[in-house]
Design a protein around this motif. Structure first.
Motif, PDB file in Angstrom:
ATOM      1  N   GLU A 125     -28.555  33.518 -30.675  1.00 30.37           N
ATOM      2  CA  GLU A 125     -29.654  33.883 -29.774  1.00 30.37           C
ATOM      3  C   GLU A 125     -30.353  32.631 -29.242  1.00 30.37           C
ATOM      4  N   LEU A 126     -30.596  31.673 -30.131  1.00 30.23           N
ATOM      5  CA  LEU A 126     -31.252  30.436 -29.715  1.00 30.23           C
ATOM      6  C   LEU A 126     -30.361  29.610 -28.782  1.00 30.23           C
ATOM      7  N   ASN A 128     -28.085  30.804 -26.758  1.00 33.84           N
ATOM      8  CA  ASN A 128     -28.106  31.484 -25.460  1.00 33.84           C
ATOM      9  C   ASN A 128     -29.418  31.219 -24.712  1.00 33.84           C
ATOM     10  N   LYS A 129     -30.505  31.148 -25.461  1.00 35.36           N
ATOM     11  CA  LYS A 129     -31.813  30.912 -24.845  1.00 35.36           C
ATOM     12  C   LYS A 129     -31.934  29.492 -24.295  1.00 35.36           C
ATOM     13  N   TYR A 130     -31.510  28.494 -25.086  1.00 36.69           N
ATOM     14  CA  TYR A 130     -31.730  27.097 -24.712  1.00 36.69           C
ATOM     15  C   TYR A 130     -30.519  26.438 -24.055  1.00 36.69           C
ATOM     16  N   ASP A 135     -31.340  21.786 -28.762  1.00 36.89           N
ATOM     17  CA  ASP A 135     -32.560  22.587 -28.665  1.00 36.89           C
ATOM     18  C   ASP A 135     -32.504  23.811 -29.571  1.00 36.89           C
ATOM     19  N   ALA A 136     -31.326  24.447 -29.646  1.00 37.36           N
ATOM     20  CA  ALA A 136     -31.195  25.635 -30.491  1.00 37.36           C
ATOM     21  C   ALA A 136     -31.443  25.294 -31.961  1.00 37.36           C
ATOM     22  N   TYR A 140     -34.353  26.481 -34.432  1.00 40.26           N
ATOM     23  CA  TYR A 140     -33.978  27.121 -35.698  1.00 40.26           C
ATOM     24  C   TYR A 140     -34.799  26.529 -36.838  1.00 40.26           C
ATOM     25  N   ASN A 144     -39.654  25.484 -32.451  1.00 42.17           N
ATOM     26  CA  ASN A 144     -39.767  24.968 -31.094  1.00 42.17           C
ATOM     27  C   ASN A 144     -38.736  23.863 -30.891  1.00 42.17           C
TER      28      ASN A 144
END
Length: 160
Positions: A125-126, A128-130, A135-136, A140, A144
């Motif tokens: 999920e992270l 896909n977001k970042y 960054d993910a 995690y 941030n």
């Protein structure tokens, strides 16, 4: 004179309490010792390819997942961090992921396979977001993308 008597009484009480603690430790060592958890047999996870299966399912690099597990728990399925709030191989905090766990059918974060499933779901999920692992992984670790930079670099270097 009075202070001397009070200090003598306090010293006597401290000695008695100290001896009582020693006697308790001798009679009930389980109160003061906790068995160290055994590491998850990595071979077991490798044999059934759970990490690789979950990494593939979630579109993750399995080497990054393994490096994250090494960093987070040292492969101890009973690992606890953050005063017991983060648990298992990938150090999942249940209070943040109750809905995710319910969706995934996960009931025990100390179970290595269940923990890895939730951890991979979170990391995916992270990612896909970042759009990138740095960054993910930062998110995690710290929630941030700024505070977990060193952590992310450590994971990425270990996965090489």
């Amino acid at each position: 004179m009075r202070i001397k008597k009070i200090m003598t009484a306090i010293a006597g009480i401290m000695i008695v309490l100290g001896l009582n603690a020693v006697a308790t430790a001798i009679d009930n060592p389980e109160v003061y010792t906790k068995d160290l958890p055994e590491p998850v047999p990595v071979a077991q996870l490798e044999t059934n390819n759970h990490i690789d299966k979950m990494a593939k399912r979630y579109g993750l690099n399995p080497d990054i997942v393994k490096a994250l597990i090494e960093e987070e728990s040292g492969w101890l399925s009973s690992a606890e961090g953050d005063n017991g709030e983060s648990v298992g191989l990938m150090q999942i905090q249940e209070h943040w992921h109750k809905e995710r766990m319910k969706r995934l059918g996960v009931t025990n974060l100390y179970d290595p396979e269940q923990n890895i499933t939730v951890g991979c779901d979170i990391l995916s999920e992270l990612l896909n977001k970042y759009g990138n692992y740095k960054d993910a992984l930062s998110a995690y670790n710290s929630g941030n993308i700024h505070d977990g930079r060193q952590y992310a670099e450590s994971i990425l270097n270990a996965a090489k």
